[in-house]
Design an enzyme around this catalytic site. Structure first.
Site, PDB file in Angstrom:
ATOM      1  N   GLY A 115       0.772  -1.232   0.000  1.00  0.00           N
ATOM      2  CA  GLY A 115       0.000   0.000   0.000  1.00  0.00           C
ATOM      3  C   GLY A 115       0.806   1.285   0.000  1.00  0.00           C
ATOM      4  O   GLY A 115       0.222   2.375   0.027  1.00  0.00           O
ATOM      5  N   ASP A 180       3.235  -1.644 -10.552  1.00  0.00           N
ATOM      6  CA  ASP A 180       4.444  -1.943  -9.785  1.00  0.00           C
ATOM      7  C   ASP A 180       4.566  -3.468  -9.774  1.00  0.00           C
ATOM      8  O   ASP A 180       4.091  -4.140  -8.867  1.00  0.00           O
ATOM      9  CB  ASP A 180       4.324  -1.374  -8.370  1.00  0.00           C
ATOM     10  CG  ASP A 180       5.593  -1.546  -7.564  1.00  0.00           C
ATOM     11  OD1 ASP A 180       6.681  -1.420  -8.144  1.00  0.00           O
ATOM     12  OD2 ASP A 180       5.500  -1.815  -6.349  1.00  0.00           O
ATOM     13  N   CYS A 233      11.518  -3.593  -8.759  1.00  0.00           N
ATOM     14  CA  CYS A 233      12.651  -3.426  -7.847  1.00  0.00           C
ATOM     15  C   CYS A 233      13.709  -4.487  -8.180  1.00  0.00           C
ATOM     16  O   CYS A 233      14.207  -5.185  -7.307  1.00  0.00           O
ATOM     17  CB  CYS A 233      12.212  -3.499  -6.390  1.00  0.00           C
ATOM     18  SG  CYS A 233      11.313  -5.001  -5.936  1.00  0.00           S
TER      19      CYS A 233
END
Length: 461
Positions: A115, A180, A233
């Site tokens: 979140g 993401d 990432c």
């Protein structure tokens, strides 16, 4: 830290003379940061050097982001429970900045747990528009929902769906989408050494294939003229430059836009992936030996067209219907007795025995797995309405008839967060408990003491 041999060999090829500096970064402490929540009133004594009692230093790529010292613990402070800030990895804050969030927009965070980026989007939206936060794994979707509640977000629908399922309902619907993407996590090796044990070249390839599917589903949900931000990432070119290259080959109606870059950020590299276009240098890679943060990659693509020509968009579920007056009667009694604000009839929605405040023109939810519908107002019980903790967190002291404000370093605030009764005299009725002006939860006064209504599952002080 023992790194996989194949990973080391690839990084040597990518980094050349910088490889030793990159490896040295793994022996250094990772950096800690938090992001201020614009949905909360900022105290006048908060500045770019202090947040509450914590010393902080400004991030250069996020206007609301701050480093804090590794020997402090803001996660154990009452401000954290009040949603004043969100503890977030520094590099991760760069992603939402590239979404360029505006007001009154329809926005999707497709892979949203836990979140951090969702609440950063919500903070920028300032309560306007309609935000959908989706997470495919149920346990992670629950954590996502809890963090959205803690940050006082009012305009978010939390779903637990596959990207393809959402695409069936939201074709061409959103102004902005964040992907993401789930990835091999190479950029988090320093922060999360367990990720090293899960790494393999096979997993990189599997992640890249999954990313292709996820970003294709996202593209189907973006309105003409809309913006999509893709991030990972990981350092793996197959998941970074490769995913974007393959996406552009499949979608001729999309083009790359320059991602926001600051000192220390690097460009995407055409040499890292065969067939990558020249404009791949519009993407950004963040190296942990160049900035005080972990590894990230991000790219911005836009769909051809004009958003202004697509202002009316309806999902396959249609639009949610407001609750009728019989359903809201008990809430209106509570509102009249305890609040100084009045919510519009058109935005109160009944979800089972729960009442929620929904964003204007929110989609219907009958074909969706839903965890949270806008702002949870409370529960309809026999002959009474019981307000929710979410409502308390979303309100400010100025919104209520009765407020008791506690100091962040007081014994009373720790007692409240631990579920104890407060020996404080207040007018009878529901009382909003706050800390230094930030709402914290409900109490109920009988005129002599305040009974604690802080949720049992959150008590930890």
């Amino acid at each position: 830290m023992k790194l996989p041999v194949n990973f080391e060999e690839r990084m040597k090829r990518m980094l050349g003379d910088e490889y030793d500096e990159f490896i040295t970064a793994y022996s250094q402490e990772n950096h800690h940061a938090l992001r201020m929540n614009r949905l909360k009133k900022k105290n006048q004594d908060d500045n770019d050097e202090n947040i509450g009692k914590f010393k902080v230093r400004k991030l250069k790529w996020c206007s609301d982001g701050y480093y804090y010292d590794n020997d402090t613990a803001p996660g154990k402070d009452p401000y954290h429970e009040a949603g004043v800030y969100y503890i977030q990895e520094p590099s991760a804050m760069a992603v939402v900045e590239n979404l360029e969030v505006g007001k009154n927009e329809k926005i999707l965070d497709l892979c949203a747990a836990p979140g951090g980026k969702t609440t950063q989007i919500a903070s920028a939206m300032q309560g306007s528009g309609f935000l959908v936060a989706n997470e495919i794994i149920p346990s992670r979707a629950k954590i996502l929902s809890e963090n959205i509640e803690r940050m006082g977000v009012r305009n978010c629908l939390v779903t637990n769906e596959t990207p393809d399922r959402l695409a069936d309902i939201f074709g061409g619907y959103f102004d902005r989408i964040l992907v993401d993407a789930p990835c091999s996590g190479e950029g988090m090796f320093r922060k999360n050494p367990l990720a090293v044990d899960e790494w393999s070249e096979e997993n990189v390839r599997m992640c890249a294939a999954r990313q292709d599917d996820v970003i294709d589903a996202a593209a189907a949900m973006l309105a003409p003229g809309g913006r999509l931000v893709y991030s990972t990432c990981t350092f793996a070119p197959e998941e970074d430059e490769g995913t974007i290259t393959r996406f552009l080959e499949r979608h001729s109606d999309f083009h790359l836009c320059p991602a926001i870059s600051v000192e220390g950020f690097d460009c995407g590299n055409k040499a890292f992936y065969d067939g990558a276009p020249e404009e791949i240098d519009k993407t950004v890679r963040i190296w942990p030996h160049h900035v005080a943060g972990e590894g990230h990659y991000l790219a911005v693509v836009e769909r051809e067209g004009n958003l202004e020509n697509n202002t009316v968009r309806i999902s396959a579920n249609g639009t949610a219907a407001a609750a009728n007056r019989n359903d809201t009667a008990l809430y209106r009694e509570f509102e009249m007795e305890n609040l100084k604000i009045k919510l519009p009839d058109s935005r109160i929605f009944r979800f089972g025995e729960q009442l929620c405040l929904i964003p204007e023109d929110m989609c219907g939810i009958n074909k969706l797995k839903v965890l949270r519908v806008g702002l949870h107002l409370g529960t309809l019980k026999k002959k009474r309405f019981e307000p929710s903790h979410a409502l308390a967190i979303a309100l400010s002291p100025e919104d209520v008839c009765r407020n008791v404000d506690l100091k962040s370093d007081s014994a009373e605030v720790k007692a409240f967060l631990n579920g104890q009764t407060l020996n404080i005299t207040a007018e009878k009725g529901w009382v909003l408990i706050s800390v230094d002006g930030y709402s914290l939860g409900w109490g109920k006064s009988d005129g002599r003491i305040i009974k604690n209504h802080y949720p049992k599952g959150l008590r930890k002080f």
